[in-house]
Design a protein around this motif. Sequence first.
Motif, PDB file in Angstrom:
ATOM      1  N   ALA A 210      41.133  37.316  45.283  1.00 37.80           N
ATOM      2  CA  ALA A 210      41.008  38.686  44.789  1.00 37.80           C
ATOM      3  C   ALA A 210      42.183  39.044  43.897  1.00 37.80           C
ATOM      4  O   ALA A 210      42.012  39.638  42.819  1.00 37.80           O
ATOM      5  CB  ALA A 210      40.911  39.654  45.965  1.00 37.80           C
ATOM      6  N   SER A 211      43.401  38.693  44.342  1.00 36.99           N
ATOM      7  CA  SER A 211      44.575  39.022  43.537  1.00 36.99           C
ATOM      8  C   SER A 211      44.524  38.354  42.167  1.00 36.99           C
ATOM      9  O   SER A 211      44.946  38.931  41.158  1.00 36.99           O
ATOM     10  CB  SER A 211      45.850  38.608  44.270  1.00 36.99           C
ATOM     11  N   HIS A 212      43.970  37.127  42.147  1.00 34.15           N
ATOM     12  CA  HIS A 212      43.921  36.419  40.863  1.00 34.15           C
ATOM     13  C   HIS A 212      42.771  36.896  39.989  1.00 34.15           C
ATOM     14  O   HIS A 212      42.930  37.125  38.784  1.00 34.15           O
ATOM     15  CB  HIS A 212      43.790  34.914  41.115  1.00 34.15           C
ATOM     16  N   GLN A 213      41.585  37.078  40.585  1.00 34.46           N
ATOM     17  CA  GLN A 213      40.431  37.451  39.783  1.00 34.46           C
ATOM     18  C   GLN A 213      40.522  38.889  39.278  1.00 34.46           C
ATOM     19  O   GLN A 213      39.996  39.203  38.207  1.00 34.46           O
ATOM     20  CB  GLN A 213      39.147  37.284  40.608  1.00 34.46           C
ATOM     21  N   LEU A 214      41.163  39.732  40.030  1.00 35.58           N
ATOM     22  CA  LEU A 214      41.296  41.124  39.579  1.00 35.58           C
ATOM     23  C   LEU A 214      42.368  41.273  38.508  1.00 35.58           C
ATOM     24  O   LEU A 214      42.355  42.242  37.745  1.00 35.58           O
ATOM     25  CB  LEU A 214      41.626  42.028  40.770  1.00 35.58           C
ATOM     26  N   ARG A 215      43.284  40.312  38.462  1.00 36.28           N
ATOM     27  CA  ARG A 215      44.371  40.441  37.486  1.00 36.28           C
ATOM     28  C   ARG A 215      43.863  40.376  36.060  1.00 36.28           C
ATOM     29  O   ARG A 215      44.306  41.147  35.195  1.00 36.28           O
ATOM     30  CB  ARG A 215      45.390  39.316  37.732  1.00 36.28           C
ATOM     31  N   THR A 216      42.901  39.465  35.794  1.00 39.45           N
ATOM     32  CA  THR A 216      42.424  39.292  34.416  1.00 39.45           C
ATOM     33  C   THR A 216      41.718  40.529  33.884  1.00 39.45           C
ATOM     34  O   THR A 216      42.074  41.033  32.807  1.00 39.45           O
ATOM     35  CB  THR A 216      41.498  38.063  34.345  1.00 39.45           C
ATOM     36  N   PRO A 217      40.719  41.103  34.594  1.00 37.67           N
ATOM     37  CA  PRO A 217      40.105  42.319  34.054  1.00 37.67           C
ATOM     38  C   PRO A 217      41.071  43.495  34.002  1.00 37.67           C
ATOM     39  O   PRO A 217      40.979  44.339  33.101  1.00 37.67           O
ATOM     40  CB  PRO A 217      38.940  42.588  35.013  1.00 37.67           C
ATOM     41  N   VAL A 314      30.322  33.869  34.814  1.00 36.12           N
ATOM     42  CA  VAL A 314      30.608  33.104  33.592  1.00 36.12           C
ATOM     43  C   VAL A 314      31.700  33.795  32.791  1.00 36.12           C
ATOM     44  O   VAL A 314      32.626  33.142  32.267  1.00 36.12           O
ATOM     45  CB  VAL A 314      29.321  32.935  32.757  1.00 36.12           C
ATOM     46  N   ALA A 315      31.624  35.122  32.674  1.00 33.19           N
ATOM     47  CA  ALA A 315      32.667  35.867  31.956  1.00 33.19           C
ATOM     48  C   ALA A 315      34.020  35.673  32.634  1.00 33.19           C
ATOM     49  O   ALA A 315      35.044  35.531  31.958  1.00 33.19           O
ATOM     50  CB  ALA A 315      32.289  37.349  31.900  1.00 33.19           C
ATOM     51  N   GLN A 316      34.035  35.662  33.966  1.00 35.42           N
ATOM     52  CA  GLN A 316      35.288  35.482  34.682  1.00 35.42           C
ATOM     53  C   GLN A 316      35.864  34.086  34.446  1.00 35.42           C
ATOM     54  O   GLN A 316      37.075  33.917  34.277  1.00 35.42           O
ATOM     55  CB  GLN A 316      35.054  35.708  36.176  1.00 35.42           C
ATOM     56  N   VAL A 317      34.998  33.059  34.419  1.00 36.08           N
ATOM     57  CA  VAL A 317      35.472  31.697  34.151  1.00 36.08           C
ATOM     58  C   VAL A 317      36.065  31.613  32.746  1.00 36.08           C
ATOM     59  O   VAL A 317      37.167  31.066  32.545  1.00 36.08           O
ATOM     60  CB  VAL A 317      34.321  30.684  34.325  1.00 36.08           C
ATOM     61  N   LEU A 318      35.335  32.160  31.763  1.00 35.88           N
ATOM     62  CA  LEU A 318      35.843  32.115  30.392  1.00 35.88           C
ATOM     63  C   LEU A 318      37.142  32.902  30.265  1.00 35.88           C
ATOM     64  O   LEU A 318      38.081  32.472  29.570  1.00 35.88           O
ATOM     65  CB  LEU A 318      34.793  32.674  29.431  1.00 35.88           C
ATOM     66  N   ALA A 319      37.224  34.051  30.943  1.00 41.17           N
ATOM     67  CA  ALA A 319      38.446  34.853  30.883  1.00 41.17           C
ATOM     68  C   ALA A 319      39.628  34.083  31.456  1.00 41.17           C
ATOM     69  O   ALA A 319      40.743  34.155  30.923  1.00 41.17           O
ATOM     70  CB  ALA A 319      38.243  36.168  31.640  1.00 41.17           C
ATOM     71  N   THR A 320      39.398  33.342  32.531  1.00 42.88           N
ATOM     72  CA  THR A 320      40.473  32.548  33.127  1.00 42.88           C
ATOM     73  C   THR A 320      40.962  31.478  32.159  1.00 42.88           C
ATOM     74  O   THR A 320      42.179  31.272  31.973  1.00 42.88           O
ATOM     75  CB  THR A 320      39.992  31.892  34.425  1.00 42.88           C
ATOM     76  N   LEU A 321      40.012  30.774  31.506  1.00 39.63           N
ATOM     77  CA  LEU A 321      40.394  29.723  30.556  1.00 39.63           C
ATOM     78  C   LEU A 321      41.098  30.311  29.333  1.00 39.63           C
ATOM     79  O   LEU A 321      42.078  29.741  28.825  1.00 39.63           O
ATOM     80  CB  LEU A 321      39.153  28.941  30.128  1.00 39.63           C
ATOM     81  N   ILE A 322      40.610  31.466  28.844  1.00 34.43           N
ATOM     82  CA  ILE A 322      41.246  32.107  27.679  1.00 34.43           C
ATOM     83  C   ILE A 322      42.649  32.574  28.036  1.00 34.43           C
ATOM     84  O   ILE A 322      43.600  32.426  27.256  1.00 34.43           O
ATOM     85  CB  ILE A 322      40.373  33.269  27.185  1.00 34.43           C
ATOM     86  N   ASN A 324      44.613  31.305  30.370  1.00 33.70           N
ATOM     87  CA  ASN A 324      45.478  30.134  30.483  1.00 33.70           C
ATOM     88  C   ASN A 324      45.912  29.632  29.113  1.00 33.70           C
ATOM     89  O   ASN A 324      47.069  29.229  28.921  1.00 33.70           O
ATOM     90  CB  ASN A 324      44.741  29.015  31.232  1.00 33.70           C
ATOM     91  N   ALA A 325      44.974  29.641  28.164  1.00 30.71           N
ATOM     92  CA  ALA A 325      45.321  29.212  26.815  1.00 30.71           C
ATOM     93  C   ALA A 325      46.351  30.143  26.195  1.00 30.71           C
ATOM     94  O   ALA A 325      47.243  29.704  25.451  1.00 30.71           O
ATOM     95  CB  ALA A 325      44.067  29.160  25.944  1.00 30.71           C
ATOM     96  N   LEU A 326      46.244  31.445  26.499  1.00 31.05           N
ATOM     97  CA  LEU A 326      47.218  32.409  25.973  1.00 31.05           C
ATOM     98  C   LEU A 326      48.591  32.204  26.592  1.00 31.05           C
ATOM     99  O   LEU A 326      49.608  32.261  25.910  1.00 31.05           O
ATOM    100  CB  LEU A 326      46.722  33.832  26.240  1.00 31.05           C
ATOM    101  N   MET A 327      48.618  31.932  27.893  1.00 33.23           N
ATOM    102  CA  MET A 327      49.895  31.814  28.602  1.00 33.23           C
ATOM    103  C   MET A 327      50.559  30.459  28.392  1.00 33.23           C
ATOM    104  O   MET A 327      51.772  30.369  28.227  1.00 33.23           O
ATOM    105  CB  MET A 327      49.681  32.061  30.095  1.00 33.23           C
ATOM    106  N   HIS A 328      49.756  29.376  28.411  1.00 32.71           N
ATOM    107  CA  HIS A 328      50.334  28.039  28.417  1.00 32.71           C
ATOM    108  C   HIS A 328      50.079  27.249  27.130  1.00 32.71           C
ATOM    109  O   HIS A 328      50.679  26.186  26.959  1.00 32.71           O
ATOM    110  CB  HIS A 328      49.749  27.233  29.597  1.00 32.71           C
ATOM    111  N   GLY A 329      49.165  27.751  26.275  1.00 31.15           N
ATOM    112  CA  GLY A 329      48.828  27.003  25.070  1.00 31.15           C
ATOM    113  C   GLY A 329      49.589  27.493  23.840  1.00 31.15           C
ATOM    114  O   GLY A 329      50.550  28.262  23.925  1.00 31.15           O
ATOM    115  N   ALA A 330      49.114  27.063  22.696  1.00 34.93           N
ATOM    116  CA  ALA A 330      49.730  27.440  21.419  1.00 34.93           C
ATOM    117  C   ALA A 330      48.673  27.367  20.331  1.00 34.93           C
ATOM    118  O   ALA A 330      47.632  26.710  20.487  1.00 34.93           O
ATOM    119  CB  ALA A 330      50.901  26.508  21.094  1.00 34.93           C
TER     120      ALA A 330
END
Length: 413
Positions: A210-217, A314-322, A324-330
């Motif tokens: 819950a703490s993780h999934q609620l953080r993104t929205p 599906v939106a939650q999965v994509l939000a998590t990947l996006i 992660n890319a924002l935080m750890h990618g370039a």
Amino acid sequence: MRRRLISSTLAVVLVVISVFGLSLALVEARTITEGARESVGAEAVRLTGVVENRLAAGEAVDSGTLAEQLPPGRHARIDIPGRPPVLIGPRPSGDVIEARVEGARGETVTVQQPRAAVTDEIVRTLLVILMVSLLAVAAAVFLALGQARRLVSPLTDLAETAERLGSGDPRPRHRRYGVPELDRVADVLDASAERIARMLTAERRLAADASHQLRTPLTALSMRLEEIIATDDRDTVKEEAAIALTQVERLTDVVQRLLTNSRDPRTGSAVAFGLDEVVRQQVEEWRPAYRSAGRAIVCTGVKDLRAVGTPGAVAQVLATLIENALMHGAGAVVLHTRVTGNQAVVEITDEGQGVPAELGSRVFERTVSGRNSTGLGLAVARDLAEADGGRLELLRLKPPVFALFLGREAGRE
């Protein structure tokens, strides 16, 4: 309880000994007395026969010739008409057991045995019975102690197990005691411990997810609110407010999904939906954050794809990947849609350093992270994908390519 078991066992044994011991003592005393009378009577009959034979043969009948015919400890008196009485053995004093027999020639044979000898034999028999009773009591005490230990120790152990469960330690002990009733209680306690452990694990997992999934929205919602605060354009405010309301609805959907699936993360509610709309929506929601970071986010690939799944998941999965890319990618982040077989695929890639090789096979495990993060995001995303029959995979380490595979709607090409 130990004292009660020992006392009850001893009480039963003492009652049994009292009933059967006293009965046995009475029977033995009577048997010994009757046996002594019969023995004295038989001795008198036998001695009478000897006297008759000697009289018939004209042999002497005196104490010297008949002394060997009488066992030690007995006294005999032979009265023959016209002759003085013949005495054999010492005359007993006190109470005696006596038998008198008259022969065919008028002789009378009287045999006596001291009652004290019979009494001594009865006392010896009673002592034997008493010793056996004492041995039975000792054996009963020993068995009672063993039985009490066998029953009390498991009960104490089961009480400790129940206390551990009550104090929040749900580890099962898997101990059995060889007593069916106690083993049944142990089975129930172990089963309860396993259920409590699963419940605690599910609650902890729910809290972490819950703490993780609620953080993104919530992050996306806060960005929209920042956009509203930063602009004076009424149309922009309306647009951002509408997007913010959409985020609130999605947040509500996430909460509802968490509550519904808290006990079983694989419980899905898959439906056919337009994949392009979900992808485009995520790109629009995350574009301000990427713009603030000086990066771009775009979507490419096959259009008008319809997939089977839960749009919110599906939106939650994509939000998590996006995220992660924002935080750890370039560099730029690309969401690319394609078709493979009967599946619709969404690939997310960026231009960063990618996933370390040592984490490649474990990147979807909980608490596994290459950076200072919780390590829950990808694990939760994978669970969400699998709940609707899809899957989430890492196709390439560098540059990183994550792919979400979803079933396609039947009848669509």
